[in-house]
Design a protein around this motif. Structure first.
Motif, PDB file in Angstrom:
ATOM      1  N   ASP A 159       0.819  -1.222   0.000  1.00 53.22           N
ATOM      2  CA  ASP A 159       0.000   0.000   0.000  1.00 53.22           C
ATOM      3  C   ASP A 159       0.846   1.264   0.000  1.00 53.22           C
ATOM      4  OD1 ASP A 159      -2.316  -1.426  -0.050  1.00 53.22           O
ATOM      5  OD2 ASP A 159      -2.614  -1.427   2.124  1.00 53.22           O
ATOM      6  N   ASP A 160       2.179   1.086  -0.137  1.00 50.98           N
ATOM      7  CA  ASP A 160       3.105   2.214  -0.292  1.00 50.98           C
ATOM      8  C   ASP A 160       3.320   3.033   0.985  1.00 50.98           C
ATOM      9  OD1 ASP A 160       4.860   3.200  -2.257  1.00 50.98           O
ATOM     10  OD2 ASP A 160       3.700   5.034  -2.377  1.00 50.98           O
ATOM     11  N   PHE A 161       2.920   2.472   2.146  1.00 54.20           N
ATOM     12  CA  PHE A 161       3.260   3.151   3.399  1.00 54.20           C
ATOM     13  C   PHE A 161       4.740   2.926   3.721  1.00 54.20           C
ATOM     14  CE2 PHE A 161      -1.367   2.633   4.294  1.00 54.20           C
ATOM     15  CZ  PHE A 161      -1.662   3.976   4.429  1.00 54.20           C
ATOM     16  N   LEU A 162       5.237   1.768   3.295  1.00 57.39           N
ATOM     17  CA  LEU A 162       6.651   1.435   3.509  1.00 57.39           C
ATOM     18  C   LEU A 162       7.299   1.157   2.161  1.00 57.39           C
ATOM     19  CD1 LEU A 162       6.460  -1.202   6.405  1.00 57.39           C
ATOM     20  CD2 LEU A 162       6.853   1.248   6.630  1.00 57.39           C
ATOM     21  N   GLN A 163       8.614   1.334   2.100  1.00 58.31           N
ATOM     22  CA  GLN A 163       9.335   0.882   0.921  1.00 58.31           C
ATOM     23  C   GLN A 163      10.335  -0.186   1.347  1.00 58.31           C
ATOM     24  OE1 GLN A 163      11.498   5.017   0.382  1.00 58.31           O
ATOM     25  NE2 GLN A 163      12.608   3.484  -0.789  1.00 58.31           N
ATOM     26  N   VAL A 164      10.508  -1.177   0.474  1.00 55.55           N
ATOM     27  CA  VAL A 164      11.456  -2.259   0.742  1.00 55.55           C
ATOM     28  C   VAL A 164      12.748  -1.919   0.017  1.00 55.55           C
ATOM     29  CG1 VAL A 164      11.870  -4.747   0.630  1.00 55.55           C
ATOM     30  CG2 VAL A 164       9.526  -3.877   0.837  1.00 55.55           C
ATOM     31  N   MET A 165      13.847  -1.782   0.791  1.00 48.13           N
ATOM     32  CA  MET A 165      15.141  -1.417   0.219  1.00 48.13           C
ATOM     33  C   MET A 165      15.756  -2.628  -0.498  1.00 48.13           C
ATOM     34  SD  MET A 165      14.944   1.565   1.554  1.00 48.13           S
ATOM     35  CE  MET A 165      16.524   2.364   1.357  1.00 48.13           C
ATOM     36  N   GLU A 166      16.826  -2.367  -1.278  1.00 45.34           N
ATOM     37  CA  GLU A 166      17.501  -3.439  -2.018  1.00 45.34           C
ATOM     38  C   GLU A 166      18.046  -4.525  -1.092  1.00 45.34           C
ATOM     39  OE1 GLU A 166      20.469  -2.167  -4.727  1.00 45.34           O
ATOM     40  OE2 GLU A 166      19.068  -1.089  -6.019  1.00 45.34           O
ATOM     41  N   ASN A 167      18.459  -4.118   0.123  1.00 44.31           N
ATOM     42  CA  ASN A 167      19.017  -5.092   1.073  1.00 44.31           C
ATOM     43  C   ASN A 167      17.942  -5.797   1.895  1.00 44.31           C
ATOM     44  OD1 ASN A 167      18.207  -2.998   2.706  1.00 44.31           O
ATOM     45  ND2 ASN A 167      20.254  -2.509   3.498  1.00 44.31           N
ATOM     46  N   GLY A 168      16.643  -5.584   1.551  1.00 48.32           N
ATOM     47  CA  GLY A 168      15.550  -6.238   2.264  1.00 48.32           C
ATOM     48  C   GLY A 168      15.058  -5.491   3.488  1.00 48.32           C
ATOM     49  N   HIS A 169      15.689  -4.351   3.811  1.00 46.24           N
ATOM     50  CA  HIS A 169      15.245  -3.549   4.956  1.00 46.24           C
ATOM     51  C   HIS A 169      13.959  -2.792   4.624  1.00 46.24           C
ATOM     52  CE1 HIS A 169      19.390  -3.314   7.147  1.00 46.24           C
ATOM     53  NE2 HIS A 169      19.123  -4.523   6.702  1.00 46.24           N
ATOM     54  N   PHE A 170      13.223  -2.423   5.679  1.00 43.81           N
ATOM     55  CA  PHE A 170      11.985  -1.657   5.515  1.00 43.81           C
ATOM     56  C   PHE A 170      12.205  -0.215   5.956  1.00 43.81           C
ATOM     57  CE2 PHE A 170      10.628  -6.029   5.866  1.00 43.81           C
ATOM     58  CZ  PHE A 170       9.603  -6.136   4.926  1.00 43.81           C
TER      59      PHE A 170
END
Length: 714
Positions: free
Chosen positions: A64-75
Motif C-alpha cells: 500500500d506504499d506506506f513502507l518501501q522495501v530497500m535493495e538489502n531487504g530492509h523496511f
C-alpha cells in the motif's frame, strides 16, 4: 513500552493493534531503515506467531506504499507527500521513472502522463490515486528545468517540412523543423537542432537548426556528432586561438633568474607514438654512490595561461582534453599544447618540477618542489623505451634502466601497502586517412608505461602531502585532491558470490588494506585464465569512481592518504588549479575560498565523465564500422553482459561487443537472475552466464545507434 505491554507483546496481540504500534515505532524513527530482526526487537515480539503477523503487516504496508522495501531487504517509512520534485528518467522500454530528490523510491510515470518531459529534466509530479496491489504511479505537472535543449540527428527534408531523426533516448518523438529554420540543411545531413517550443497538444517538439555537421556517414561528421551529442565542443573559439597566438614564446632573463637550471642534466620524455603534447619529462643524475637525483618535470602551463584570461576561461569550461579514436580535442589552443608548453626535445622549456633524492632502495631521502628551466635530450616512444629495458641497449640506457629499477621498487611497495592492481587491455584501431578502421590492436601496459606511471604517482602524492599533511592542531589550506572511496560492501559481497562459482574468494570485511590485498590476489589468480576478462569487469563494477574534491578522504585504489593531479596541466584543468595554488601557498599566500574550488572540482569530475563517455562512443562507432564489413561471419566470443532484454557478447579476437536480442533465444522462455548474471530456460534449463564461451554470427551493424547484433551458432 511498559512492562504490562511488553508482557502482552510477548504472547498475543490483535493485527490492528500491532499495525498501530509498528507505525508509531517507525514514525518515531523517520529516514531510518530496519532489518526484520531490528523490528522484532524494537517491538519486543518474542513468539513465532507474532513475528509472522508482523511480517504480514509489513508486506501489506509495503504493497500500500506506506513502507518501501530497500535493495538489502530492509523496511523504511515512505514519507513522500502528494507533490514531489525530482528527476525524470526516460527509458527505451517505455517504463519512464521519476527519481525523487528526497532519495525515496523511484516512481513509474506512464508516457501519457509525462507532459513531454525529457530524460534528465527537473520536474514536479503529483501522485495518482493508488490501486490496491499496484505500485504507486505519478503524473508530471510541471517541467522545472530542461536537462537538454540541443539534439543531434539526421535531417529528413521533404518539400514542405523537415524532421530531425534522433536516436536519443531523451526524446520520445522526432523534432519538427519549419523549412525556414533549416539553416541550409539538406536531406541526410547530420545537424545540431535546438528545441524552441513543444506545444502541449503537439506530438512533436519544434526546433531550429543551429549547426550543420556534414553528410551522415562521413568520418569527421560522425566524430563531431558524437561530441555534439554529449554537449562537448568540436571547434575551438577563434578569439581564444588568437589570444594564444599573441603569447610571447621567449624565455626572459627574469624567468631564468627565478628558476633552477636543469638544462645540462640528462632529461627525456616517454610518451605514446602519436603524442604531440608532452606534459612530463624525467631527469636523473648520480649525486654519490647509491644516491640519485630524479626530477619529475611538468610543463609550466600557468606561466603562460593567466587566471581569468579568455584561454583560462575556455580551459575551465572544457576541463579536459578529449581523446576520440582518430583525433584529440584539446583543452588548450594548439599553439600552447603542442608548441609553447610541450616539453619537446632540444628546446628550452619552463617547468614546474618535483626533485627527489633517492637511494637504490627507491627510498626518498629528500624532495623539493621548484620552478625550473629544462632541455629534453630525447623524445622516446613507449615502444622505444621498452626496447631499451628489454635489450639493455640503446640511447640513455643507463638512465632508463636505473629509473625502471627504481620504478619497479616503488610499484612493489605500493602494492604491498594495498594498492589495487587493475591492468585492463585497451582497444585501439589502425585507421586510414579517411578514418576507416583497418584493424584492431590492443594497448597493454608494459614496463616503460609503468616506469612513467610510478614517477607521476610519486610526484602527485608528494605535492598533495606538501599541502595537505599538516600537524594535528593546524587546518590544511584548501586544495583540490583526487579522491577514491572504499568499495561498496554490498557490491563486494556480490563479487565474492560471483567469483565463488569460478573457485575463487575475496575478503569482504576487515581493514581496507586487507580487502585490497585480497582483491589483488584474485586479480593475479585469474591472469591468463579464460574467466580473466569477465572477473575483472565485475570487479571494476564494485569500485567507486575516482573524482576531484577539496575534502580529502584519500585514494583507496592507489593506497595513498594524500593524492592530487599535478602532472598533466596541458590536458587537465585540475592540474592547472593545483599548480596555481601550490605556487601561492609555497610563496606564503593565504588559503582560498573552499566553495569556489569545490564547485570547480565537481565541474571537472563531471566533464571527465562526459569526455570518457564520448571516447567510449567513438570506439563503439569504429567497432560497428569495422564489423559492418564482416556481416555473416562467425566468431568465438565470451558473454560479457546479461540483461532482461538479451545477452551481450564480446568477440575474443577483436574485443568488439554486440547483443543477442532476447527474441533470438526462441527455443525456450528465459528467466533473468540479476544477482547471478545469468538467463535460465524454464523448460530445458539451458543457462547463459557471464563469462560463458559462445560462438556467434554477425547479423546486423547499425552505425546510427552504434549497435551490433549477433545470433548464436548452435
Amino acid at each position: 513500552m511498559t512492562k504490562k505491554k511488553e508482557k502482552k507483546a510477548g504472547k498475543h496481540m490483535r493485527k490492528s493493534e500491532l499495525a498501530e504500534q509498528l507505525m508509531t515505532w517507525m514514525q518515531m524513527r523517520p529516514g531510518e531503515d530496519f532489518a526484520l530482526k531490528q523490528i522484532f526487537r524494537g517491538l519486543n515480539l518474542t513468539t513465532h506467531p507474532l513475528k509472522m503477523l508482523c511480517v504480514d503487516i509489513l508486506n501489506e504496508m509495503a504493497e500500500d506504499d506506506f513502507l518501501q522495501v530497500m535493495e538489502n531487504g530492509h523496511f523504511k517509512l515512505n514519507n513522500h507527500g502528494i507533490i514531489l520534485t525530482g528527476t525524470f528518467e526516460r527509458k527505451k522500454n517505455g517504463k519512464n521513472m521519476f527519481i525523487p530528490d528526497d532519495g525515496s523510491e523511484a516512481i513509474f510515470i506512464a508516457e501519457r502522463r509525462s507532459r513531454h518531459a525529457m530524460h534528465g529534466d527537473k520536474v514536479k509530479i503529483a501522485l495518482t490515486a493508488k490501486r490496491r496491489g499496484r505500485k504507486v504511479e505519478g503524473e508530471v505537472i510541471e517541467i522545472i528545468e530542461r536537462a537538454k535543449e540541443t539534439f543531434v540527428g539526421t535531417l529528413k527534408v521533404d518539400k514542405y517540412y523537415a524532421f530531425l531523426l534522433t536516436e536519443d533516448r531523451t526524446l520520445a518523438n522526432d523534432i519538427f523543423i519549419p523549412r525556414d529554420l533549416l539553416k541550409g540543411g539538406k536531406d541526410g545531413d547530420k545537424a545540431v537542432v535546438k528545441v524552441i517550443k513543444w506545444p502541449e497538444d503537439a506530438k512533436n517538439p519544434i526546433g531550429k537548426v543551429i549547426d550543420i555537421l556534414g553528410q551522415a556517414g562521413d568520418n569527421t561528421t560522425e566524430m563531431h556528432a558524437i561530441l555534439a551529442e554529449f554537449g562537448l565542443p568540436y571547434v575551438y573559439p577563434k578569439h581564444v586561438e588568437n589570444a594564444a597566438d599573441n603569447i610571447p614564446d621567449i624565455i626572459t632573463p627574469e624567468d631564468y633568474a627565478e628558476r633552477e637550471d636543469f638544462r645540462s642534466i640528462t632529461t627525456f620524455t616517454i610518451d605514446p607514438k602519436d603524442a604531440k603534447d608532452f606534459d612530463d619529462a624525467l631527469s636523473i643524475r648520480p649525486l654519490k654512490p647509491g644516491l640519485w637525483e630524479v626530477g619529475v618535470h611538468i610543463a609550466d602551463v600557468t606561466h603562460y595561461v593567466k587566471e581569468g584570461s579568455s584561454i583560462d576561461k575556455e580551459a575551465e569550461k572544457r576541463a579536459t582534453s578529449i581523446y576520440l579514436v582518430d583525433r584529440t580535442i584539446p583543452m588548450l589552443p594548439e599553439r600552447l599544447c603542442n608548441l609553447l608548453c610541450s616539453l619537446r626535445p632540444n628546446e628550452e622549456k619552463l617547468a614546474y618540477s618535483v626533485i627527489f633524492e633517492m637511494n637504490d632502495k627507491a627510498e626518498v631521502k629528500k624532495s623539493r618542489i621548484v620552478k625550473t628551466v629544462i632541455k629534453s635530450d630525447r623524445r622516446f616512444t613507449y615502444e622505444e623505451a621498452q626496447a631499451v629495458i628489454e635489450t639493455g641497449e640503446g640511447e640513455f640506457k643507463d638512465e632508463i634502466l636505473k629509473l625502471n629499477e627504481l620504478a619497479q621498487i616503488l610499484r612493489k611497495n605500493r602494492m604491498a601497502a594495498g594498492a589495487v592492481d587493475f591492468d585492463r587491455v585497451e582497444v585501439r584501431f589502425e585507421i586510414d586517412e579517411t578514418g576507416k578502421p583497418l584493424s584492431v590492436y590492443f594497448k597493454e601496459s608494459k614496463e616503460a608505461n609503468k616506469l612513467i606511471e610510478e614517477f607521476m604517482l610519486l610526484a602527485n602524492r608528494t605535492v598533495a602531502e606538501c599541502i595537505g599533511k599538516v600537524p594535528k592542531d593546524k587546518k590544511a589550506k584548501v586544495f583540490p585532491y583526487r579522491i577514491h572511496d572504499l568499495p561498496d560492501p554490498d557490491k563486494l559481497e556480490n563479487l565474492n558470490w560471483f567469483v565463488n562459482r569460478f573457485g575463487y574468494k575475496i575478503r569482504t570485511s576487515g581493514s581496507k588494506t586487507e580487502v585490497a590485498k585480497s582483491l589483488n590476489k584474485l586479480l593475479h589468480q585469474i591472469r591468463g585464465k579464460k574467466e580473466q576478462n569477465v572477473v575483472e569487469m565485475v570487479s571494476l563494477k564494485t569500485m567507486q569512481k575516482a573524482k576531484y574534491s577539496t575534502i580529502n578522504i584519500g585514494h583507496y585504489g592507489l593506497a595513498f592518504d594524500y593524492y592530487t593531479h599535478f602532472t598533466s596541466p596541458i590536458r587537465r584543468f585540475p592540474d592547472m588549479m593545483v599548480h596555481r595554488l601550490l605556487a601561492r601557498y609555497l610563496a606564503g599566500g593565504r588559503t582560498v575560498m573552499q566553495t569556489k574550488y569545490e564547485d570547480l572540482c565537481e565541474h571537472s569530475s563531471e566533464m571527465e565523465q562526459i569526455a570518457a563517455n564520448a571516447e567510449r562512443a567513438s570506439i563503439k562507432y569504429k567497432q560497428v564500422e569495422f564489423m559492418s564489413e564482416r556481416m555473416g561471419q562467425e566468431f568465438d566470443g565470451t558473454i560479457s553482459g546479461v540483461t532482461e532484454w538479451g545477452i551481450y557478447v564480446e568477440i575474443n579476437e577483436n574485443k568488439c561487443e554486440g547483443m543477442i536480442p532476447m527474441h533470438e533465444l526462441d527455443d525456450d522462455f528465459y528467466d533473468f537472475d540479476e544477482k547471478a548474471y545469468c538467463l535460465t530456460g524454464r523448460r530445458f534449463h539451458k543457462r547463459y552466464s557471464l563469462g560463458d564461451a559462445v560462438r556467434v554470427i554477425v547479423t546486423r551493424a547499425n552505425l546510427e545507434r552504434k549497435q551490433l547484433n549477433f545470433a548464436l551458432v548452435e
